[in-house]
Each structure stands twice: as C-alpha cells, then as structure tokens.
Design an enzyme around this catalytic site. Structure first.
Site, mmCIF file in Angstrom:
data_model
loop_
_atom_site.group_PDB
_atom_site.id
_atom_site.type_symbol
_atom_site.label_atom_id
_atom_site.label_comp_id
_atom_site.label_asym_id
_atom_site.label_seq_id
_atom_site.Cartn_x
_atom_site.Cartn_y
_atom_site.Cartn_z
ATOM 1 N NE ARG A 236 -4.304 -1.210 -0.144
ATOM 2 C CZ ARG A 236 -4.485 -2.190 -1.018
ATOM 3 N NH1 ARG A 236 -3.485 -2.529 -1.826
ATOM 4 N NH2 ARG A 236 -5.639 -2.830 -1.093
ATOM 5 C CD GLU A 265 -2.506 3.491 -5.806
ATOM 6 O OE1 GLU A 265 -3.518 2.847 -6.156
ATOM 7 O OE2 GLU A 265 -1.530 2.958 -5.254
ATOM 8 C CG HIS A 284 -2.606 -0.517 -7.367
ATOM 9 N ND1 HIS A 284 -3.118 0.133 -6.271
ATOM 10 C CD2 HIS A 284 -2.486 -1.824 -6.990
ATOM 11 C CE1 HIS A 284 -3.321 -0.731 -5.280
ATOM 12 N NE2 HIS A 284 -2.940 -1.923 -5.700
#
Length: 323
Positions: A236, A265, A284
């Site tokens: 994370r 993000e 991601h």
C-alpha cells in the site's frame, strides 16, 4: 423476493448472470458517499484516504439495509470496518487468488529496477543506442543479493519462493511473528526492522495499510538502508512516506525504487517521482492479469452469495459479526 445487491464495478457477463440469478442487481456509478447513501449503504462508503473516513459510526447508523460487502481485492483499508462491525455487516475480500500474480509483479519490479529495464528501453526508442553500450547503461545484479521482505504473508511467502529458488537470494524478513514455513522452505531469517533495513539489497514491502503501518518507512528508516539498496513497494502506498522517498532517491541515500502503489492514486502527472530516472512506476497492476482479475471477480461473487445465505466459510474480514 430476491435480496438486493449494489454493483459498483462491471463484471464478466457470466458472473453478472450468476448474480442476477440470486439477486436483484442495481449497477451504481462508483462508491461515492452520496451514491452509497442514496441506496442505503452508508456503512460501506470508501475512505478517501487512510485517516479521513466516510461512513463512520453515525453514517453506518443511518443504514438499515446493508448486510454484506464483497470487495474484489485483498486490501480493505478503503472500508470503515469499525462502522461495519457496529452494524453487523459482514465484509469479504479475495486474498488467495491473487497471491502468485502479485508476487510476479514484485519480482518484475526487482528486475526492472536493478537492470534499469524501463530507462534503457526508452533510451533505445529515443535513438540513443548508436554504439556499444558503456557503464552509463549498466545495472546491478539481482542473483545472490539479499532480499528483505517486510510483511511475510501469502504474497511475501510467494516472493521468497521466487527469490530463493529462482535467483539464489538469501531471504531476510520482518513480520509480526516468525513464519515457520518461510524459515523451513527458504531458510528465511527473521530479524528486527533496523537489521532488515541495514542488510537488505532489495527491501520489498508487502504490508496492508493500518494505523501502525502508515509511513512505517520514512526519512529515518531510509537513512539506514544501503546506498546501493532498492526499495520495492507493491503493498500500500502510504506505508512509505513518499516525500521522504523522493528525497532519498534524489540525494542517493538509496539506489532506486520500484513502485506499484502510491500515496495518491492515480499518481498525479506532476509527481516528482515521474521525473526521477531511478524510479520504475507502475499503475497499481499487482493483480492485473486477465486470469487473476477474473478469478477475483468470481470469488467476490461466490463470497457474496455465501454471505447473504448465511454460509460464509472463508475470506471474511470481520468474522466476529457472524457470531
């Protein structure tokens, strides 16, 4: 009468048809607080970030309909679990199906960061390869270097397998407790965080985001790493203090970073990380293969069917609400 389900992500046709068999399905446009509240699901509102929660105790108290939330992910820091617990709402995730794929992504970050794959590929495309390459194109070896894993869960274990058997890398790790399988299968050595930082050639972060892990790696921790070390984060983003990382990369406190997750993000286009040649930045994509994302969606559907039938047997984040 069928139970009602709110669908906030599209599904493959066969999985959507399976949902329709069991439930009355309403597709909604994302998980904004307003959208969820409109449909009676205030308790499952997403967090905009780690510390600002939508759907706290008062919001969850407004919800009279929500019984279960099924997420297509291994992380659940985007849910206010405390609010769900207070309302007896079960939360189910999909932690097992993505393990190998995320470990592949982490190993790809190790290799691409060490060998400067992205950087030199762009130089070739830009027409800079006009003669035999010299040291300014060289990377560093991966094989036999020390891999440090911060967080020895399923993904950390799968990464250790790749590093140990594929690249002959000694494995160091830090976790909440000793991991007997990692130690017996891969001769992994448990150590404290300071030792992990000092001795790792590759520091690979595979941690969830919690109050305890937020900014766990900051200026002080980065300063303890080798100047030749590479930091890999596919856990994370907020586990790492991004501004401290940028400073460490710019002043050569550490050698490079391979990142699949970020504090914000999508990563802002003006992020200073994108200006640094010693950064590999991915959007991601840890679990983003066709096969794995289908498997995650399938598991999420199965989880929801089981939860609303009162038969949850696995992947339950808050099993205490079932008692």
């Amino acid at each position: 009468m069928k139970p009602e389900v709110l669908l906030y992500k599209s599904l493959p046709d066969d999985l959507r048809a399976r949902l329709d068999e069991h439930f009355t399905v309403t597709a909604i446009n994302g998980l904004s607080p307003e959208t969820i509240a409109e449909h009676g699901g205030a308790g499952a509102r997403r967090r905009h970030d780690r510390l600002q929660q939508h759907g706290g105790s008062s919001a969850a108290g407004e919800n009279a309909k929500l019984r279960a939330a099924s997420t297509i992910s291994v992380g659940y820091d985007n849910f206010d679990v405390e609010a769900l617990n207070q309302r007896g709402i079960v939360l189910i995730d999909t932690p097992t199906v993505l393990t190998e794929t995320v470990a592949d992504t982490m190993m790809a970050l190790v290799l691409s960061s060490a060998r400067r794959v992205v950087e030199v590929a762009e130089r070739v495309k830009a027409g800079e390869w006009r003669r035999s390459i010299g040291p300014d194109w060289f990377g560093i070896d991966v094989h036999h270097k020390k891999m440090g894993i911060l967080g020895m869960g399923r993904i950390g274990l799968a990464l250790a397998q790749r590093a140990h058997h594929g690249f002959g890398m000694p494995i160091l790790y830090n976790a909440r407790k000793h991991h007997e399988e990692a130690e017996s299968r891969f001769n992994a050595q448990y150590c404290d965080l300071d030792t992990l930082l000092r001795e790792s050639d590759f520091l690979c972060i595979s941690l969830p985001l919690t109050e305890q892990t937020h900014h766990m790696i900051g200026r002080e921790q980065l300063a303890k790493m080798k100047p030749s070390a590479i930091l890999i984060n596919a856990g994370r983003g907020p586990v790492v203090d991004e501004q401290a990382l940028i400073a460490a990369l710019k002043d050569k406190t550490i050698h490079a970073a391979g990142l699949d997750v970020f504090e914000q993000e999508p990563l802002p286009v003006d992020s200073e990380l994108l200006t640094l040649p010693n950064v590999v930045a991915l959007p991601h994509i840890g679990s983003a293969t066709h096969e794995t994302r289908y498997g995650m969606a399938r598991d999420a559907v199965d989880n929801l069917i089981a939860a609303l039938a009162g038969k949850v047997e696995k992947n339950c984040v808050n099993p205490q609400v079932l008692r």
